[in-house]
Design an enzyme around this catalytic site. Structure first.
Site, PDB file in Angstrom:
ATOM      1  N   ASP A   1       0.873  -1.130  -0.003  1.00 49.02           N
ATOM      2  CA  ASP A   1      -0.065   0.027  -0.118  1.00 49.02           C
ATOM      3  C   ASP A   1       0.958   1.198  -0.083  1.00 49.02           C
ATOM      4  O   ASP A   1       2.044   1.312   0.401  1.00 49.02           O
ATOM      5  CB  ASP A   1      -0.771  -0.074   1.244  1.00 49.02           C
ATOM      6  CG  ASP A   1      -1.963   1.032   1.224  1.00 49.02           C
ATOM      7  OD1 ASP A   1      -2.378   1.342   0.206  1.00 49.02           O
ATOM      8  OD2 ASP A   1      -2.134   1.470   2.413  1.00 49.02           O
TER       9      ASP A   1
ATOM     10  N   ARG B   1       0.396   7.562  -2.563  1.00 49.49           N
ATOM     11  CA  ARG B   1       1.195   8.684  -1.548  1.00 49.49           C
ATOM     12  C   ARG B   1       2.617   8.803  -2.147  1.00 49.49           C
ATOM     13  O   ARG B   1       3.316   9.951  -2.232  1.00 49.49           O
ATOM     14  CB  ARG B   1       1.070   8.294  -0.257  1.00 49.49           C
ATOM     15  CG  ARG B   1       1.258   9.293   0.825  1.00 49.49           C
ATOM     16  CD  ARG B   1       1.287   8.698   2.188  1.00 49.49           C
ATOM     17  NE  ARG B   1       0.178   7.629   2.341  1.00 49.49           N
ATOM     18  CZ  ARG B   1       0.271   6.788   3.432  1.00 49.49           C
ATOM     19  NH1 ARG B   1       1.317   6.868   4.369  1.00 49.49           N
ATOM     20  NH2 ARG B   1      -0.692   5.862   3.532  1.00 49.49           N
ATOM     21  N   TRP B   2       3.486   7.664  -2.390  1.00 50.97           N
ATOM     22  CA  TRP B   2       4.719   7.757  -2.942  1.00 50.97           C
ATOM     23  C   TRP B   2       4.910   8.882  -4.188  1.00 50.97           C
ATOM     24  O   TRP B   2       5.767   9.458  -4.130  1.00 50.97           O
ATOM     25  CB  TRP B   2       4.982   6.254  -3.221  1.00 50.97           C
ATOM     26  CG  TRP B   2       6.421   6.041  -3.645  1.00 50.97           C
ATOM     27  CD1 TRP B   2       7.544   6.111  -3.006  1.00 50.97           C
ATOM     28  CD2 TRP B   2       6.782   5.989  -5.175  1.00 50.97           C
ATOM     29  NE1 TRP B   2       8.803   5.685  -3.606  1.00 50.97           N
ATOM     30  CE2 TRP B   2       8.306   5.773  -4.982  1.00 50.97           C
ATOM     31  CE3 TRP B   2       6.529   6.180  -6.272  1.00 50.97           C
ATOM     32  CZ2 TRP B   2       8.897   5.791  -6.181  1.00 50.97           C
ATOM     33  CZ3 TRP B   2       7.134   6.227  -7.306  1.00 50.97           C
ATOM     34  CH2 TRP B   2       8.557   5.912  -7.269  1.00 50.97           C
TER      35      TRP B   2
ATOM     36  N   HIS C   1       1.898   3.163  -8.820  1.00 49.39           N
ATOM     37  CA  HIS C   1       1.501   1.978  -9.253  1.00 49.39           C
ATOM     38  C   HIS C   1       2.423   1.047 -10.003  1.00 49.39           C
ATOM     39  O   HIS C   1       2.876   0.034  -9.580  1.00 49.39           O
ATOM     40  CB  HIS C   1      -0.162   1.904 -10.031  1.00 49.39           C
ATOM     41  CG  HIS C   1      -0.930   2.762  -9.054  1.00 49.39           C
ATOM     42  ND1 HIS C   1      -1.123   2.321  -7.933  1.00 49.39           N
ATOM     43  CD2 HIS C   1      -1.802   3.545  -9.543  1.00 49.39           C
ATOM     44  CE1 HIS C   1      -2.198   3.131  -7.257  1.00 49.39           C
ATOM     45  NE2 HIS C   1      -2.739   3.715  -8.262  1.00 49.39           N
TER      46      HIS C   1
ATOM     47  N   LEU D   1       6.852 -21.628  -6.314  1.00 48.51           N
ATOM     48  CA  LEU D   1       6.050 -20.522  -5.543  1.00 48.51           C
ATOM     49  C   LEU D   1       4.414 -20.284  -6.135  1.00 48.51           C
ATOM     50  O   LEU D   1       4.622 -19.954  -7.259  1.00 48.51           O
ATOM     51  CB  LEU D   1       6.770 -19.211  -5.444  1.00 48.51           C
ATOM     52  CG  LEU D   1       5.848 -18.342  -4.760  1.00 48.51           C
ATOM     53  CD1 LEU D   1       5.957 -18.308  -3.132  1.00 48.51           C
ATOM     54  CD2 LEU D   1       6.944 -16.700  -4.913  1.00 48.51           C
TER      55      LEU D   1
END
Length: 263
Positions: A41, A45-46, A59, A151
């Protein structure tokens, strides 16, 4: 010395590498989580803090970090990772231009993840809420990796925990109706295990550890049923700024806990 400390704080330099190696040595297969659920998250903001005009830059940086995060998990022997990429609320409420950018970034991430190492990809969420092209990419990623044994990567796209539980119950009712059972019989026989089998993640172990970046401390409708007995770890770093050392600290913290499973 001051410059070395600064480099360590940024995730570079010899001090950082030494500290990271020490943290890795503290982890053993016995105290490692097998399934990690991650909410990376803080991308918007970044981007805003760095002065970018659109959230797409954040994003995209967050998606690149997710790919890196999957490699960290794989290298440490984690067997399942669930990534929260797009909620049902995002689909319905996010600005159209930002949503279109985000859908394209998710498609690129799914394509990339399905072509590296020996990972197996699974889409968890509501395909009917997504554009046909993204649905096609997610389905192709699943089919391309179906035989892989590495994975296991759950991509939660168009996902909502409450909707998942509703869909599971509907699936149980439909199956019971096809078998000719009555509602009274269903009510008497319904169990948590039965609901779990009909979730999007049916057949998988529940997450041992749920991590969220950006300082927010809430689940945001992510794996509500599956995380009933999970351990939670919240970190201040914004998604794109997540470092391997931050992740290793989360694992060290998890290893120090006594899991009670509701007790």
């Amino acid at each position: 010395m001051a410059s070395g400390v600064g480099a360590a704080a940024r995730g570079k330099g010899p001090l950082y590498r030494l500290y990271t190696a020490r943290l890795r040595r503290e982890l053993t297969p016995e105290n490692m989580p097998h399934h990690i659920a991650m909410m990376i998250d803080g991308n918007r903001r970044w981007a805003r803090q760095l002065g970018y005009e659109t959230a797409a830059h954040g994003h995209r940086a967050g998606a690149a970090k997710m790919r890196e995060f999957l490699e960290w998990c794989d290298d440490l022997g984690v067997t399942v990772v669930s990534l929260y990429l797009l909620s049902t609320d995002n689909v319905r409420k996010r600005d159209a231009a930002e949503l279109n950018d985000l859908l394209q970034i998710i498609a690129e991430l799914a394509e990339e993840v399905s072509r590296v190492r020996n990972w197996r990809v699974k889409h968890v969420g509501r395909a009917d809420l997504l554009p046909p092209e993204l649905t096609r990419v997610l389905r192709a990623a699943e089919e391309r990796t179906a035989g892989n044994e590495g994975l296991h990567v759950n991509l939660a796209v168009g996902y909502g925990g409450r909707s998942e539980i509703v869909d599971a119950v509907r699936s149980i009712i439909a199956a019971h109706d096809r078998d000719g059972g009555s509602l009274e019989e269903l009510a008497a026989s319904l169990t948590p295990e039965q609901i779990g089998e009909h979730l999007y993640t049916g057949g998988q172990a529940d997450p041992d550890l749920v991590i969220r970046t950006s300082g927010e401390q809430r689940l945001s409708d992510f794996l509500l049923w599956q995380s009933a007995h999970s351990e939670f770890y919240f970190m201040e770093a914004l998604g794109p700024d997540l470092r391997e050392v931050d992740f290793l600290r989360a694992l060290r913290n998890y290893a120090s806990r006594e899991r009670r499973f509701g007790g």
